[in-house]
Write an enzyme that holds these catalytic residues in place. Structure first.
Site, PDB file in Angstrom:
ATOM      1  CG  PHE A  58      -8.298 -20.753   6.378  1.00  0.00           C
ATOM      2  CD1 PHE A  58      -7.651 -21.885   6.846  1.00  0.00           C
ATOM      3  CD2 PHE A  58      -7.655 -19.953   5.444  1.00  0.00           C
ATOM      4  CE1 PHE A  58      -6.367 -22.207   6.410  1.00  0.00           C
ATOM      5  CE2 PHE A  58      -6.372 -20.257   5.003  1.00  0.00           C
ATOM      6  CZ  PHE A  58      -5.734 -21.394   5.481  1.00  0.00           C
ATOM      7  CB  THR A 113      -7.116 -23.918   2.357  1.00  0.00           C
ATOM      8  OG1 THR A 113      -6.292 -25.018   1.948  1.00  0.00           O
ATOM      9  CG2 THR A 113      -8.001 -24.359   3.523  1.00  0.00           C
ATOM     10  CE1 TYR A 159      -3.535  -4.698  11.737  1.00  0.00           C
ATOM     11  CE2 TYR A 159      -5.662  -5.616  11.104  1.00  0.00           C
ATOM     12  CZ  TYR A 159      -4.626  -4.725  10.890  1.00  0.00           C
ATOM     13  OH  TYR A 159      -4.683  -3.854   9.822  1.00  0.00           O
ATOM     14  CB  ILE A 181      -0.962  -0.010   1.206  1.00  0.00           C
ATOM     15  CG1 ILE A 181      -1.907  -1.219   1.120  1.00  0.00           C
ATOM     16  CG2 ILE A 181      -1.775   1.278   1.267  1.00  0.00           C
ATOM     17  CD1 ILE A 181      -2.794  -1.400   2.329  1.00  0.00           C
ATOM     18  CB  ALA A 230       5.209   1.029   9.239  1.00  0.00           C
TER      19      ALA A 230
END
Length: 323
Positions: free
Chosen positions: A205, A203, A138, A12, A71
């Protein structure tokens, strides 16, 4: 105005650097190069955001007028397994940046936040007034960063805009920059890499979420539209000298299975998939109400069709595979 782009060598951040330069800004980049590489001509410093002395020195010596902060550690499932890493990198990094901005008397900050701050919202579409109840480290770290910014505004006069991203996808306009992390976890690039390999290892999830087909539903915002919102937000921040927060999404939700279907159509490849167990910290549905950004910032996304977004990413992945 000269802009310091922190994390400007990543996916980004790199697109932001190119678009800022194109729009007439002088750009300086700070990046650790931990998960990225330099791919632009802006003046570059390699270093850690948590080095307050270094950041303050850059702000002063380069006569920075505003900061764009990209960041962060940003993988939901990893944050559940390594919460201390996320609070250290993200929250400590923000404190270091704000302290450096206070020292250097830089008062404008555009911040890369996330829809993960909302957790599992009760609303069908999330507004900026939806309660912040993150369900993973997060999202919690990003919420804490926003709150620290708010207090820095009150105490130190640092004006900021937090842009809460939904899922970012696509490639830069000229196809020169796309999303490719060493340990990729984002749905669209993983899916397209699987299409290129044709190895049948893709996959999904979880197939037992409370959604229309049992798979996660997400709102996808195209990378060029996302960065256009950053430039509009910076203009608004300098003009009004007022802190704010905005959702960035198309207000359209797609399930993982719908993304697979769209990717099959775009690539012309019958991409096989299997179901795996849920990843920790994943909400069922995250879809933005982006009315505020459209009305106040004048944001007009040009790429709202999911096949269009996947197509630009696919073009970049194919070109990268050839090189």
């Amino acid at each position: 105005m000269r802009i310091l782009v922190i994390g400007g060598a990543g996916y980004i951040g790199s697109v932001a650097v190119k678009k800022l330069i194109k729009n007439g800004y002088d750009v300086v980049v700070l990046d650790t190069l931990y998960s990225s590489a330099i791919d632009h001509k802006a003046k570059f410093y390699q270093g850690d955001l948590k080095n307050t002395f270094l950041v303050s020195k850059i702000l002063r010596s380069e006569k920075i007028g505003a900061v764009m902060h990209f960041a962060a550690s940003s993988l939901v499932s990893e944050s559940v397994k390594k919460p201390l890493k996320y609070y250290d990198n993200n929250v400590t990094g923000m404190i270091s940046l704000l302290q450096a901005m206070v020292d250097a008397q830089v008062k404008y900050l555009i911040f890369s936040s996330t829809a993960a701050v909302y957790g599992i919202p009760k609303e069908e579409k999330i507004t900026e007034d939806t309660p912040l109840e993150p369900i993973n480290p997060y999202g919690d770290s990003k919420m804490m960063m926003e709150r620290i910014m708010s207090w820095a505004d009150k105490a130190n006069g640092i004006k900021s805009i937090a842009l809460r991203y939904f899922n970012v996808a696509g490639a830069a306009d000229n196809g020169s920059l796309g999303e490719a992390h060493e340990h990729e976890t984002h749905l669209i690039p993983v899916l397209l890499k699987s299409a290129l390999k044709d190895d049948g290892k893709f996959t999904i999830f979880g197939d037992d979420y409370n959604t229309k087909d049992g798979t996660n539903v997400r709102d996808y915002v195209e990378i060029n539209d996302l960065i256009e919102a950053h430039i509009l937000a910076l203009t608004k921040l300098v003009k009004t000298n007022k802190s704010d927060v905005f959702n960035l999404g198309t207000s359209q939700g797609y399930s993982n299975l719908e993304i697979v279907k769209a990717a099959r159509k775009v690539t012309g490849i019958d991409i096989p998939y299997t179901f795996g167990p849920r990843r920790g910290g994943d909400p069922d549905i995250l879809v933005a109400d982006s009315t505020k950004a459209r009305e106040i910032l004048g944001w007009k996304p040009k790429h709202e069709d999911i096949e269009d977004i996947i197509s630009s990413a696919w073009k970049w992945h194919k070109n990268t595979a050839k090189n």
